[in-house]
Design a protein around this motif. Structure first.
Motif, short mmCIF file in Angstrom:
data_model
loop_
_atom_site.label_atom_id
_atom_site.label_comp_id
_atom_site.label_asym_id
_atom_site.label_seq_id
_atom_site.Cartn_x
_atom_site.Cartn_y
_atom_site.Cartn_z
N ALA A 1 38.71 36.57 50.03
CA ALA A 1 39.03 37.98 50.25
C ALA A 1 38.95 38.24 51.75
O ALA A 1 37.86 38.41 52.28
CB ALA A 1 38.05 38.87 49.50
N GLU B 1 34.34 35.57 47.92
CA GLU B 1 33.58 36.29 46.90
C GLU B 1 33.20 35.32 45.80
O GLU B 1 34.03 34.57 45.30
CB GLU B 1 34.39 37.44 46.30
CG GLU B 1 33.59 38.20 45.26
CD GLU B 1 34.34 39.35 44.64
OE1 GLU B 1 33.68 40.32 44.25
OE2 GLU B 1 35.59 39.28 44.54
N THR C 1 36.76 33.35 45.08
CA THR C 1 38.03 33.88 45.52
C THR C 1 37.94 34.26 46.99
O THR C 1 36.95 34.86 47.41
CB THR C 1 38.40 35.15 44.71
OG1 THR C 1 38.30 34.87 43.32
CG2 THR C 1 39.79 35.64 45.04
#
Length: 189
Positions: free
Chosen positions: A103, A108, A101
């Protein structure tokens, strides 16, 4: 124990310590790379083992992710260690999910299993060399170095590895790597 057993134990211990020391003294050779492609490659190494153990192994990528700035070989080793640990702590019919993901200025990566979990008493020790948490699924493999080495590699990337766990529900390991600036192959900080 027989004298030859003690000698063999000392030899193995010496070699394991040397390998760990070498890993910890390595300077990362960072470059711009696709973390999604790297994760997919590492997952493929474990696909057959997971299928033979009736463990579902999947990669979940959230959106179109930019490249990260990291040492491919070292991050490959971290992913192998985390997935290997997850397979050792996950029973038949359970699942391991690797998710990526974005971020802000980093990506991450999470390795989540729904295996036996790690007790709150053992959690502070899992990054210690040679420590092996109690595990009803463990087949006796490993020397208790994988997480210590992984932690050091992530620290070399100026990040930290985090872990949360609940007994009988599973464990999540996560870390972040900086997004690479495509023009200079340097992290955006």
């Amino acid at each position: 124990l027989f004298p030859s057993s003690n000698r063999l134990r000392r030899l193995v211990s010496c070699r394991v310590n040397r390998a760990k020391q070498n890993a910890c003294e390595t300077s990362p050779n960072c470059e711009s790379t696709s973390l999604a492609d790297l994760a997919q490659d590492v997952i493929q190494k474990f696909r057959l083992q997971a299928e033979n153990s009736n463990i579902r192994l999947r990669l979940e990528v959230h959106g179109s992710l930019p490249f990260v700035y990291a040492d491919i070989g070292l991050i490959d080793r971290v992913l192998e260690n985390l997935i290997s640990n997850a397979t050792q702590h996950t029973g038949q019919g359970d699942a391991i999910k690797i998710s990526l993901t974005q971020a802000a200025d980093a990506i991450e990566l999470q390795v989540r299993d729904n295996g036996c979990g790690i007790s709150t008493e053992e959690l502070p020790n899992i990054f210690n060399r040679f420590y092996q948490a109690d595990n009803r699924h463990r087949s006796g493999h490993g020397a208790g170095l994988g997480l210590a080495i992984s932690q050091k590699i992530i620290q070399l990337h100026h990040s930290r590895i985090r872990v949360t766990s609940t007994i009988n529900e599973g464990t999540v390991f996560s870390f972040m790597l900086p997004i690479a600036d495509q023009g200079t192959s340097r992290p955006l900080l």
